[in-house]
Write a protein that holds these residues in place. Structure first.
Motif, PDB file in Angstrom:
ATOM      1  N   UNK A   6      -2.797 -48.652  51.134  1.00  0.00           N
ATOM      2  CA  UNK A   6      -2.912 -49.932  51.818  1.00  0.00           C
ATOM      3  C   UNK A   6      -3.874 -50.850  51.083  1.00  0.00           C
ATOM      4  N   UNK A   7      -3.815 -52.113  51.439  1.00  0.00           N
ATOM      5  CA  UNK A   7      -4.661 -53.109  50.781  1.00  0.00           C
ATOM      6  C   UNK A   7      -6.126 -52.761  50.950  1.00  0.00           C
ATOM      7  N   UNK A   8      -6.488 -52.272  52.113  1.00  0.00           N
ATOM      8  CA  UNK A   8      -7.893 -51.961  52.362  1.00  0.00           C
ATOM      9  C   UNK A   8      -8.392 -50.867  51.427  1.00  0.00           C
ATOM     10  N   UNK A   9      -7.522 -49.933  51.142  1.00  0.00           N
ATOM     11  CA  UNK A   9      -7.907 -48.845  50.243  1.00  0.00           C
ATOM     12  C   UNK A   9      -8.168 -49.391  48.848  1.00  0.00           C
ATOM     13  N   UNK A  10      -7.303 -50.282  48.401  1.00  0.00           N
ATOM     14  CA  UNK A  10      -7.488 -50.882  47.092  1.00  0.00           C
ATOM     15  C   UNK A  10      -8.787 -51.675  47.053  1.00  0.00           C
ATOM     16  N   UNK A  11      -9.027 -52.441  48.099  1.00  0.00           N
ATOM     17  CA  UNK A  11     -10.242 -53.259  48.159  1.00  0.00           C
ATOM     18  C   UNK A  11     -11.472 -52.370  48.106  1.00  0.00           C
ATOM     19  N   UNK A  12     -11.449 -51.317  48.902  1.00  0.00           N
ATOM     20  CA  UNK A  12     -12.592 -50.403  48.922  1.00  0.00           C
ATOM     21  C   UNK A  12     -12.819 -49.802  47.551  1.00  0.00           C
ATOM     22  N   UNK A  54     -17.176 -48.771  37.539  1.00  0.00           N
ATOM     23  CA  UNK A  54     -16.479 -49.180  36.327  1.00  0.00           C
ATOM     24  C   UNK A  54     -14.969 -49.032  36.477  1.00  0.00           C
ATOM     25  N   UNK A  55     -14.562 -47.954  37.096  1.00  0.00           N
ATOM     26  CA  UNK A  55     -13.132 -47.742  37.292  1.00  0.00           C
ATOM     27  C   UNK A  55     -12.570 -48.816  38.221  1.00  0.00           C
ATOM     28  N   UNK A  56     -13.327 -49.136  39.245  1.00  0.00           N
ATOM     29  CA  UNK A  56     -12.893 -50.184  40.157  1.00  0.00           C
ATOM     30  C   UNK A  56     -12.718 -51.497  39.418  1.00  0.00           C
ATOM     31  N   UNK A  57     -13.682 -51.820  38.584  1.00  0.00           N
ATOM     32  CA  UNK A  57     -13.600 -53.054  37.802  1.00  0.00           C
ATOM     33  C   UNK A  57     -12.400 -53.008  36.863  1.00  0.00           C
ATOM     34  N   UNK A  58     -12.189 -51.850  36.269  1.00  0.00           N
ATOM     35  CA  UNK A  58     -11.062 -51.700  35.360  1.00  0.00           C
ATOM     36  C   UNK A  58      -9.742 -51.930  36.063  1.00  0.00           C
ATOM     37  N   UNK A  59      -9.607 -51.342  37.230  1.00  0.00           N
ATOM     38  CA  UNK A  59      -8.374 -51.515  37.987  1.00  0.00           C
ATOM     39  C   UNK A  59      -8.184 -52.977  38.366  1.00  0.00           C
ATOM     40  N   UNK A  60      -9.279 -53.602  38.751  1.00  0.00           N
ATOM     41  CA  UNK A  60      -9.178 -55.020  39.123  1.00  0.00           C
ATOM     42  C   UNK A  60      -8.692 -55.853  37.947  1.00  0.00           C
TER      43      UNK A  60
END
Lengths: 99, 99
Positions: free
Chosen positions: B58-64, B32-38
């Motif tokens: 880094x971008x990969x961290x955000x993606x993960x 849910x937090x990931x979705x929220x950030x997105x």
DNA sequence: CCCGGTTATAGCATCGGTGCTATGGCCTGG
DNA sequence: CCAGGCCATAGCACCGATGCTATAACCGGG
């Protein structure tokens, strides 16, 4: 929590670097959450050992957490919330008004 | 994942074992937090790279993170919140009603 | 068709939280 | 004085999140 501790030193150092406030805020969160848990625990008249047992951890872990000795992880917070029969809320809220 | 094992299956399985709900809830929180950030990120028209840069990662961290690949830690959440100019709220709230 | 931008994923090193045992100090009751 | 419960801290092993680089897939415009 006076000036003689390393607390203020650490804080000042971190606040000095730009963009380092997050870590400070995280530590602050840890402290507040620890205090919150302590309140909830004492309100129920439980000992650290009892809470630890209910949350699937040991008394030392509870003590460390309540002391703010480490920034807790979400799974741990979840277990504590469950043991204390409260709900853990983690959310992004629009910023109040500050700079 | 949706071939033989469905989400609800996994959920039911975890809910079946006593004391396993915390880990499940933590994973759910991560998602849910990931979705929220997105949402917040896209609402600002930012790329993962831009957000990563703003949050000191880094971008990969955000993606993960957005994919819910790992349960994030509070310092990371704090940095993301700061980058997105929102406030991170972590608190224990009285349970609405038993279930 | 290539190129730039964006996202997803893998592999790896490191750091730090977690879990545990053990111990000491503190207070209270016997 | 001693026993027992409560809390704090230390030391250690382990696991997992983080951070990084590199790469693949995709899509847009040149």
């Amino acid at each position: 929590m006076s000036e003689t501790t390393t607390w203020s030193e650490l804080r000042d150092r971190r606040l000095a670097e730009p963009g380092a406030t997050e870590a400070y805020n995280a530590a602050r969160l840890a402290f507040e959450l620890g205090a919150g848990v302590r309140e909830l625990r004492e309100a129920r008249g439980w000992s650290q050992t009892q809470l630890a047992n209910a949350a699937g951890m040991t008394q030392s872990a509870v003590a460390r957490f309540e002391a703010g000795g480490a920034v807790p992880t979400l799974p741990v917070l979840e277990r504590l919330a469950q043991a204390l029969d409260v709900e853990l809320a983690v959310r992004f809220t629009p910023k109040p008004m500050a700079a």
